[in-house]
Scaffold this active site. Structure first.
Site, PDB file in Angstrom:
ATOM      1  N   GLU A   1      13.224  -9.172   1.456  1.00 45.69           N
ATOM      2  CA  GLU A   1      12.393  -8.071   1.960  1.00 45.69           C
ATOM      3  C   GLU A   1      13.166  -6.761   1.776  1.00 45.69           C
ATOM      4  OE1 GLU A   1      11.579  -8.515   6.138  1.00 45.69           O
ATOM      5  OE2 GLU A   1      10.416  -6.646   6.243  1.00 45.69           O
TER       6      GLU A   1
ATOM      7  N   ASN B   1       8.298  -5.383  -0.809  1.00 43.17           N
ATOM      8  CA  ASN B   1       8.134  -4.265   0.117  1.00 43.17           C
ATOM      9  C   ASN B   1       6.637  -4.203   0.385  1.00 43.17           C
ATOM     10  OD1 ASN B   1       7.895  -1.937   1.560  1.00 43.17           O
ATOM     11  ND2 ASN B   1       9.124  -0.676   0.157  1.00 43.17           N
TER      12      ASN B   1
ATOM     13  N   PRO C   1       0.790  -1.226   0.000  1.00 47.55           N
ATOM     14  CA  PRO C   1       0.000   0.000   0.000  1.00 47.55           C
ATOM     15  C   PRO C   1       0.826   1.283   0.000  1.00 47.55           C
ATOM     16  CG  PRO C   1      -0.217  -1.194   2.069  1.00 47.55           C
ATOM     17  CD  PRO C   1       0.475  -2.106   1.118  1.00 47.55           C
ATOM     18  N   ASN C   2       0.342   2.197  -0.802  1.00 52.76           N
ATOM     19  CA  ASN C   2       0.859   3.572  -0.920  1.00 52.76           C
ATOM     20  C   ASN C   2       2.180   3.675  -1.669  1.00 52.76           C
ATOM     21  OD1 ASN C   2      -1.318   4.903   0.471  1.00 52.76           O
ATOM     22  ND2 ASN C   2      -0.533   3.929   2.322  1.00 52.76           N
TER      23      ASN C   2
ATOM     24  N   TYR D   1      11.282   8.988   1.038  1.00 49.88           N
ATOM     25  CA  TYR D   1      11.190   7.944   0.011  1.00 49.88           C
ATOM     26  C   TYR D   1      11.855   8.311  -1.315  1.00 49.88           C
ATOM     27  CZ  TYR D   1       7.793   6.067   3.308  1.00 49.88           C
ATOM     28  OH  TYR D   1       7.197   5.581   4.438  1.00 49.88           O
TER      29      TYR D   1
ATOM     30  N   SER E   1      13.087   3.104   3.489  1.00 44.24           N
ATOM     31  CA  SER E   1      13.554   3.862   4.655  1.00 44.24           C
ATOM     32  C   SER E   1      14.113   2.901   5.703  1.00 44.24           C
ATOM     33  CB  SER E   1      12.386   4.664   5.253  1.00 44.24           C
ATOM     34  OG  SER E   1      11.367   3.790   5.727  1.00 44.24           O
TER      35      SER E   1
ATOM     36  N   HIS F   1      12.984  -2.449   2.371  1.00 43.32           N
ATOM     37  CA  HIS F   1      12.352  -1.208   2.835  1.00 43.32           C
ATOM     38  C   HIS F   1      13.210  -0.035   2.393  1.00 43.32           C
ATOM     39  CE1 HIS F   1       9.307  -3.290   4.959  1.00 43.32           C
ATOM     40  NE2 HIS F   1      10.231  -4.092   5.448  1.00 43.32           N
TER      41      HIS F   1
ATOM     42  N   ALA G   1       3.036  -0.807   4.764  1.00 40.27           N
ATOM     43  CA  ALA G   1       2.556  -0.887   6.154  1.00 40.27           C
ATOM     44  C   ALA G   1       2.099  -2.291   6.538  1.00 40.27           C
ATOM     45  CB  ALA G   1       1.437   0.127   6.363  1.00 40.27           C
TER      46      ALA G   1
ATOM     47  N   ARG H   1      12.680   4.833  12.741  1.00 40.62           N
ATOM     48  CA  ARG H   1      11.372   5.498  12.696  1.00 40.62           C
ATOM     49  C   ARG H   1      10.526   5.087  13.913  1.00 40.62           C
ATOM     50  NH1 ARG H   1       9.035   5.133   6.733  1.00 40.62           N
ATOM     51  NH2 ARG H   1       7.709   6.792   7.625  1.00 40.62           N
TER      52      ARG H   1
ATOM     53  N   ARG I   1       5.177  12.346  -2.943  1.00 36.93           N
ATOM     54  CA  ARG I   1       5.058  12.890  -1.580  1.00 36.93           C
ATOM     55  C   ARG I   1       6.250  12.418  -0.751  1.00 36.93           C
ATOM     56  NH1 ARG I   1       1.110  14.688  -3.625  1.00 36.93           N
ATOM     57  NH2 ARG I   1      -1.065  14.788  -2.955  1.00 36.93           N
TER      58      ARG I   1
HETATM   59  O1  CA2 Z   1      10.433   2.172   3.998  1.00 43.05           O
HETATM   60  C1  CA2 Z   1       9.638   1.467   3.385  1.00 43.05           C
HETATM   61  O2  CA2 Z   1       9.863   1.018   2.257  1.00 43.05           O
HETATM   62  C2  CA2 Z   1       8.264   1.165   3.998  1.00 43.05           C
HETATM   63  O3  CA2 Z   1       7.926  -0.181   3.676  1.00 43.05           O
HETATM   64  C3  CA2 Z   1       7.296   2.129   3.363  1.00 43.05           C
HETATM   65  C4  CA2 Z   1       5.874   2.056   3.953  1.00 43.05           C
HETATM   66  C5  CA2 Z   1       5.917   2.138   5.467  1.00 43.05           C
HETATM   67  O4  CA2 Z   1       4.609   1.945   5.979  1.00 43.05           O
HETATM   68  C6  CA2 Z   1       6.859   1.121   6.054  1.00 43.05           C
HETATM   69  O5  CA2 Z   1       6.873   1.288   7.462  1.00 43.05           O
HETATM   70  C7  CA2 Z   1       8.258   1.302   5.509  1.00 43.05           C
HETATM   71  C8  CA2 Z   1       5.012   3.204   3.443  1.00 43.05           C
HETATM   72  C9  CA2 Z   1       4.997   3.360   1.978  1.00 43.05           C
HETATM   73  C10 CA2 Z   1       4.388   4.684   1.664  1.00 43.05           C
HETATM   74  O6  CA2 Z   1       4.973   5.144   0.496  1.00 43.05           O
HETATM   75  C11 CA2 Z   1       4.805   6.431   0.161  1.00 43.05           C
HETATM   76  C12 CA2 Z   1       5.599   6.897  -0.843  1.00 43.05           C
HETATM   77  C13 CA2 Z   1       5.515   8.210  -1.235  1.00 43.05           C
HETATM   78  C14 CA2 Z   1       4.613   9.046  -0.635  1.00 43.05           C
HETATM   79  C15 CA2 Z   1       3.821   8.581   0.376  1.00 43.05           C
HETATM   80  C16 CA2 Z   1       3.893   7.258   0.770  1.00 43.05           C
END
Ligand code: CA2
Length: 150
Positions: free
Chosen positions: A103, A79, A15-16, A28, A107, A105, A82, A112, A23
Site C-alpha cells: 500500500e 494507492n 480516484p483523482n 502531491y 502524503s 500513500h 479516498a 492529515r 493541483r
Molecule cells: O496520499 C495519498 O496518496 C492519498 O491516497 C491520496 C488521496 C487521498 O484521498 C488519500 O487520503 C491519501 C487523494 C488523491 C487525490 O489526488 C490528487 C492529486 C492531485 C490533485 C488533486 C488530487
C-alpha cells in the site's frame, strides 16, 4: 494457470490520482501519474519486473482489475486514493489475490484529517509506504522485487 517467467507487478491508482501534477502540488508534488508510471516501468526493467498500471475513479473498476490480476501478477502496489478509507469491496478483492500487496500513500495520511487515518487496505497489505511522495511507488517496487524474486 502457468505464471510468466518475468514477474508481473500491477500498479493500481484510485480516484483523482489521474490529477497528479495538476493541483495541490504542496501535498502531491508536481509529477504527473504518467511520470510516476514511466519511472516505475524503467525501474521495473532494471529489477527484472514487468510493470502494468491501471487507474480508475470507479470502485468497481478497481475491484475488477484486482480480480483480473489473480494468476497474472505476483504483486500489487495500490494507492486506492479516498477508497482507502471507505472500501470494504477493495479490501475483499485484495483478500482474494494470492500475491504480495504493498500500500502506498503519497502524503502522510496520519498528519492529515482524522478520516484519513484509517485504511481498510492496511489489513491486507504486506507492506505500507506513507508520506514519501511519489518516491513511495519506487520504494514499493524495490520491496516487491525482493519479495517476488527471492
Ligand atoms: O496520499 C495519498 O496518496 C492519498 O491516497 C491520496 C488521496 C487521498 O484521498 C488519500 O487520503 C491519501 C487523494 C488523491 C487525490 O489526488 C490528487 C492529486 C492531485 C490533485 C488533486 C488530487
Amino acid at each position: 494457470m502457468t505464471l510468466p517467467q518475468t514477474p508481473n507487478v500491477l500498479i493500481l491508482n484510485g480516484p483523482n490520482l489521474n490529477m497528479l501534477g495538476t493541483r495541490q502540488p504542496e501535498i502531491y508534488g508536481r509529477d504527473t501519474l504518467d511520470d510516476v508510471i514511466d519511472a516505475c516501468t524503467a525501474l521495473g526493467g532494471d529489477l527484472g519486473l514487468k510493470v502494468q498500471a491501471f487507474q480508475s475513479n470507479h470502485e468497481g473498476a478497481l475491484v475488477d482489475r484486482i480480480q483480473q490480476a489473480r494468476g497474472e501478477a505476483q504483486g500489487i502496489i495500490i494507492n486506492a486514493g479516498a477508497y482507502t478509507h471507505t472500501s470494504v469491496a477493495i479490501l475483499d478483492a485484495l483478500n482474494i489475490f494470492e500475491g504480495q500487496v504493498i500500500e502506498v500513500h503519497i502524503s502522510n495520511i496520519h498528519k492529515r484529517e482524522g478520516f484519513r487515518h484509517h485504511s481498510y487496505i492496511s489489513q491486507r497489505a504486506d507492506g505500507i509506504i506513507i508520506g514519501m511522495g511519489i518516491a513511495g511507488y519506487l520504494l514499493a517496487l524495490r520491496r516487491l522485487a525482493s519479495l517476488v524474486t527471492d
